[in-house]
Design a protein around this motif. Structure first.
Motif, mmCIF file in Angstrom:
data_model
loop_
_atom_site.group_PDB
_atom_site.id
_atom_site.type_symbol
_atom_site.label_atom_id
_atom_site.label_comp_id
_atom_site.label_asym_id
_atom_site.label_seq_id
_atom_site.Cartn_x
_atom_site.Cartn_y
_atom_site.Cartn_z
ATOM 1 N N LYS A 82 0.790 -1.161 0.064
ATOM 2 C CA LYS A 82 -0.020 -0.066 0.238
ATOM 3 C C LYS A 82 0.689 1.250 -0.014
ATOM 4 C CE LYS A 82 -4.586 -1.531 1.596
ATOM 5 N NZ LYS A 82 -5.654 -1.257 2.539
ATOM 6 N N GLN A 83 1.832 1.179 -0.771
ATOM 7 C CA GLN A 83 2.589 2.638 -0.965
ATOM 8 C C GLN A 83 2.341 2.874 -2.503
ATOM 9 O OE1 GLN A 83 6.929 2.369 0.593
ATOM 10 N NE2 GLN A 83 6.568 0.205 -0.085
ATOM 11 N N GLY A 84 2.785 4.199 -2.648
ATOM 12 C CA GLY A 84 2.460 4.795 -3.955
ATOM 13 C C GLY A 84 3.374 6.070 -4.110
ATOM 14 N N LEU A 85 3.607 6.640 -5.260
ATOM 15 C CA LEU A 85 4.044 7.677 -5.625
ATOM 16 C C LEU A 85 3.495 8.409 -6.911
ATOM 17 C CD1 LEU A 85 6.812 9.029 -4.954
ATOM 18 C CD2 LEU A 85 7.970 7.680 -6.663
ATOM 19 N N VAL A 86 3.426 9.794 -6.793
ATOM 20 C CA VAL A 86 2.972 10.652 -7.823
ATOM 21 C C VAL A 86 4.184 11.278 -8.203
ATOM 22 C CG1 VAL A 86 1.480 12.460 -8.686
ATOM 23 C CG2 VAL A 86 0.929 10.488 -7.501
ATOM 24 N N LEU A 87 4.608 11.657 -9.625
ATOM 25 C CA LEU A 87 5.557 12.661 -9.826
ATOM 26 C C LEU A 87 5.216 13.562 -10.957
ATOM 27 C CD1 LEU A 87 8.670 10.030 -10.196
ATOM 28 C CD2 LEU A 87 7.826 11.634 -8.223
ATOM 29 N N PHE A 88 5.154 14.793 -10.702
ATOM 30 C CA PHE A 88 4.706 15.690 -11.908
ATOM 31 C C PHE A 88 5.918 16.585 -12.107
ATOM 32 C CE2 PHE A 88 -0.076 15.863 -10.519
ATOM 33 C CZ PHE A 88 -0.125 14.459 -10.962
ATOM 34 N N SER A 89 6.303 17.012 -13.411
ATOM 35 C CA SER A 89 7.254 17.944 -13.669
ATOM 36 C C SER A 89 6.469 18.539 -15.121
ATOM 37 C CB SER A 89 8.563 17.109 -14.166
ATOM 38 O OG SER A 89 9.432 18.055 -14.614
ATOM 39 N N ASN A 90 6.835 19.896 -14.929
ATOM 40 C CA ASN A 90 6.429 20.726 -16.206
ATOM 41 C C ASN A 90 7.394 21.088 -16.937
ATOM 42 O OD1 ASN A 90 7.852 22.481 -14.265
ATOM 43 N ND2 ASN A 90 6.565 24.272 -14.552
ATOM 44 N N SER A 91 8.180 19.867 -17.489
ATOM 45 C CA SER A 91 9.436 19.795 -18.358
ATOM 46 C C SER A 91 9.611 18.923 -19.331
ATOM 47 C CB SER A 91 10.728 20.015 -17.461
ATOM 48 O OG SER A 91 11.951 19.709 -18.181
ATOM 49 N N GLU A 92 10.045 19.127 -20.268
ATOM 50 C CA GLU A 92 10.381 18.144 -21.394
ATOM 51 C C GLU A 92 11.349 17.105 -20.806
ATOM 52 O OE1 GLU A 92 10.237 15.727 -24.707
ATOM 53 O OE2 GLU A 92 8.863 17.410 -23.940
ATOM 54 N N ASN A 93 12.418 17.485 -20.101
ATOM 55 C CA ASN A 93 13.292 16.767 -19.374
ATOM 56 C C ASN A 93 12.929 16.019 -18.284
ATOM 57 O OD1 ASN A 93 14.971 17.908 -21.350
ATOM 58 N ND2 ASN A 93 15.559 19.836 -20.077
ATOM 59 N N GLY A 94 11.665 16.154 -17.629
ATOM 60 C CA GLY A 94 11.167 15.477 -16.371
ATOM 61 C C GLY A 94 11.697 13.957 -16.244
ATOM 62 N N MET A 95 11.627 13.366 -17.151
ATOM 63 C CA MET A 95 11.843 12.028 -17.278
ATOM 64 C C MET A 95 13.211 11.464 -16.598
ATOM 65 S SD MET A 95 9.901 10.209 -20.395
ATOM 66 C CE MET A 95 10.970 10.838 -21.771
ATOM 67 N N VAL A 96 14.095 12.591 -16.771
ATOM 68 C CA VAL A 96 15.462 12.170 -16.167
ATOM 69 C C VAL A 96 15.266 11.924 -14.546
ATOM 70 C CG1 VAL A 96 17.463 13.488 -15.367
ATOM 71 C CG2 VAL A 96 16.789 13.871 -17.559
ATOM 72 N N LEU A 97 14.374 12.339 -13.840
ATOM 73 C CA LEU A 97 14.133 12.286 -12.543
ATOM 74 C C LEU A 97 13.690 10.746 -12.159
ATOM 75 C CD1 LEU A 97 13.146 15.660 -11.311
ATOM 76 C CD2 LEU A 97 15.667 14.724 -11.321
ATOM 77 N N TRP A 98 12.777 10.216 -13.014
ATOM 78 C CA TRP A 98 11.997 9.136 -12.514
ATOM 79 C C TRP A 98 12.749 7.838 -12.066
ATOM 80 C CZ3 TRP A 98 7.900 8.317 -17.314
ATOM 81 C CH2 TRP A 98 7.387 9.412 -17.155
ATOM 82 N N GLN A 99 13.789 7.310 -12.652
ATOM 83 C CA GLN A 99 14.602 6.223 -12.441
ATOM 84 C C GLN A 99 15.282 6.444 -10.984
ATOM 85 O OE1 GLN A 99 18.160 5.375 -14.385
ATOM 86 N NE2 GLN A 99 18.468 3.252 -13.591
ATOM 87 N N LYS A 100 15.734 7.627 -10.582
ATOM 88 C CA LYS A 100 16.324 8.014 -9.401
ATOM 89 C C LYS A 100 15.320 8.005 -8.236
ATOM 90 C CE LYS A 100 19.633 10.768 -6.824
ATOM 91 N NZ LYS A 100 20.606 9.765 -6.520
ATOM 92 N N ILE A 101 14.238 8.675 -8.512
ATOM 93 C CA ILE A 101 13.194 8.826 -7.362
ATOM 94 C C ILE A 101 12.559 7.501 -7.345
ATOM 95 C CG2 ILE A 101 11.232 9.956 -6.764
ATOM 96 C CD1 ILE A 101 11.993 12.358 -8.379
ATOM 97 N N ILE A 102 12.378 6.587 -8.137
ATOM 98 C CA ILE A 102 11.670 5.484 -7.966
ATOM 99 C C ILE A 102 12.198 4.531 -7.219
ATOM 100 C CG2 ILE A 102 10.254 3.479 -9.174
ATOM 101 C CD1 ILE A 102 9.249 5.588 -11.400
ATOM 102 N N SER A 103 13.643 4.436 -7.732
ATOM 103 C CA SER A 103 14.576 3.376 -7.036
ATOM 104 C C SER A 103 14.686 3.823 -5.660
ATOM 105 C CB SER A 103 15.913 3.446 -7.804
ATOM 106 O OG SER A 103 15.531 2.914 -9.095
ATOM 107 N N GLU A 104 15.002 5.126 -5.380
ATOM 108 C CA GLU A 104 15.127 5.568 -3.986
ATOM 109 C C GLU A 104 13.946 5.128 -3.077
ATOM 110 O OE1 GLU A 104 16.689 9.415 -3.191
ATOM 111 O OE2 GLU A 104 18.418 9.122 -4.515
#
Length: 501
Positions: free
Chosen positions: A464-486
């Motif tokens: 029962k965990q979850g995560l929402v990531l919003f970015s107003n940038s074309e480069n926003g996917m750069v952060l996905w791997q790091k944040i989800i993994s952490e």
């Protein structure tokens, strides 16, 4: 043994009261240049003259896997293993933000320094992309002799396989834990020209925190009230509204949609009466993603419904039109009644209305952090263009994790794989589904992306965990791997791997 010794040495050194120098100080810059002579020139380019400038005659080299070496042994190993084969050339890259320098003084005079950092090692082969082989940490002890810096002791330790790389679009290139220091997060955003990121974190089936960094647009800081366009994250919202209509008996999961709506383009198709809501929500409609992307710009069945997975925005729009025709009401009004109002999603909109506060809009930005002229959509689109906050969307995910207000039978339909995209990825009714993850976990997720906005939402059913990531940038996917993994450790790493490999 060496690893333990090195940890003790570093801990003891720092406990003495040393503090690192600023990164614009002369000693830091001089030793960064010296590090470059060892590695960029010596290691990477096999420039022995550069090495001789900085290696001390009494060099001691300690490696946690390859033992110890003196200067002569170091040169010998260097020539045989580092510079002997141009077709299999090791390359070292410093992780810049990890570099630190601690001065050593005697009666107030600097006589040496301790330099610490982390680096990644790669292999370069002809006609191949350079690839990482391992990462590690280092401690260099420098001494100042006759005005020149010489490295007297090199400690190389904690070597391990590198983090998986999926290309520049998904590489944050940042080694520290992301949420140790808010200022570092701001630096990371600036490094990748990302105006903002908003994060909602769910734990034990409850929203634990919403964090916001950066700005909506120049001069307007981001906040928990900031509203993003979330693109295809619209689809899970629509799917859940439809399930609620099924729950109250207003709609049926397996009834032909043609009973209520027929698009002129497919009026004569042999598959017309086979298309159901189940097919649409699990991306088995047989429709293309969008008709305007096809050669004739017309809607058509490219496959028989229910026979093959194919992602389709057209399917969701087709379903919206059918529901509106039967119910005699706009879909956004139905969503307000069935979902937004009960959950308190007060800043979620399908289109620009009188209630929408444009001052809260997180304006989309391009790769160079330039704002993009945005369109004010006045019509509902069931596949895209929803506008919401990270907090509102997190409330939605919490609702799903806690049963979504559905009967046990219908909720189980949502939890059941309905179609198969590729190895390791199935689809439920409206969301991607990843079974058999580490820690006996199952994930439900969806991504959203238009030019200038990148979003992702996921939940882990069992914990029962979850995560929402919003970015107003074309480069926003750069952060996905790091944040989800952490946030989710090996479970998060596997989620990333299945989606990107």
């Amino acid at each position: 043994m060496y690893k333990s010794i090195l940890a003790i040495i570093l801990c003891f050194t720092l406990q003495l009261g040393f503090s690192q120098v600023s990164k614009d100080s002369s000693i830091f810059l001089n030793l960064k240049k010296a590090d470059s002579l060892i590695f960029n020139e010596g290691f990477n380019k096999c420039n022995y003259d550069a090495l001789k400038e900085v290696l001390h005659k009494d060099l001691e080299f300690f490696h946690d896997q390859n033992g110890t070496q003196n200067l002569e042994q170091f040169y010998n190993s260097f020539s045989k293993s580092i510079c002997s084969n141009v077709n299999f050339k090791p390359i070292r890259k410093l992780i810049n933000e990890t570099l630190q320098v601690y001065p050593l003084k005697n009666e107030g005079e600097i006589y040496g320094a301790i330099q610490t950092g982390e680096h990644i090692f790669y292999i370069k082969e002809p006609n191949k992309e350079i690839y990482a082989t391992e990462q590690g940490k280092f401690i260099h002890t420098w001494v100042l002799e006759n005005g020149k810096w010489k490295v007297k002791r090199i400690l190389s330790y904690e070597h391990s396989p590198p983090a998986k790389e999926y290309g520049a679009k998904f590489n944050a290139d940042y080694t520290y834990e992301l949420f140790d220091n808010d200022k570092q997060i701001e630096k990371l955003l600036a490094k990748h020209k990302i105006p903002s990121i908003s994060i909602g974190y769910i734990k034990n089936g409850e929203l634990q925190q919403v964090r916001n960094f950066g700005f909506q647009e120049k001069g307007k800081p981001i906040s928990s009230q900031s509203i993003y366009k979330v693109a295809s994250l619209t689809k899970p919202i629509v799917a859940m509204v439809v399930l609620k209509l099924i729950e109250d008996g207003s709609w049926k999961l397996d009834e032909p949609v043609s009973k209520y709506f027929i698009d002129d383009d497919i009026a004569k198709s042999q598959y017309l009466n086979k298309l159901t809501t189940r097919h649409i929500l699990s991306h088995q409609s047989g429709f293309p993603n969008w008709r305007y992307l096809t050669e004739d710009k017309k809607l058509s069945f490219q496959y028989e419904p229910g026979t093959k997975w194919q992602y389709s925005g057209e399917g969701f729009e087709y379903l919206r039109k059918a529901i509106e025709k039967k119910m005699g009401r706009p879909f956004d009004k139905i969503a307000q009644e069935k979902l937004f109002n009960p959950l308190g999603m007060n800043k979620t909109f399908f289109n620009w209305t009188a209630n929408f506060d444009e001052n809260l809009y997180a304006v989309e930005h391009d790769e160079n952090e330039n704002s993009i002229n945005y369109e004010k959509y006045t019509n509902t689109n069931a596949a895209a263009n929803l506008m919401t906050t990270a907090e509102d969307y997190s409330k939605f995910l919490v609702h799903i994790l806690n049963g979504a207000g559905l009967s046990e039978n219908l909720y189980n339909e949502f939890l059941t794989p309905q179609s198969h995209e590729k190895e390791g990825i199935d689809w439920s009714l409206g969301m991607q589904m990843l079974l058999d993850l580490p820690n006996n976990e199952t994930a439900f997720m969806h991504t959203g992306g238009d030019y200038g906005t990148k979003t992702i939402a996921l939940i882990l059913k069992n914990s029962k965990q979850g995560l929402v990531l919003f970015s107003n940038s074309e480069n926003g996917m750069v952060l996905w791997q790091k944040i989800i993994s952490e946030y989710f450790g090996e479970t998060g790493q596997e989620i990333v791997r299945r989606n990107l490999e």
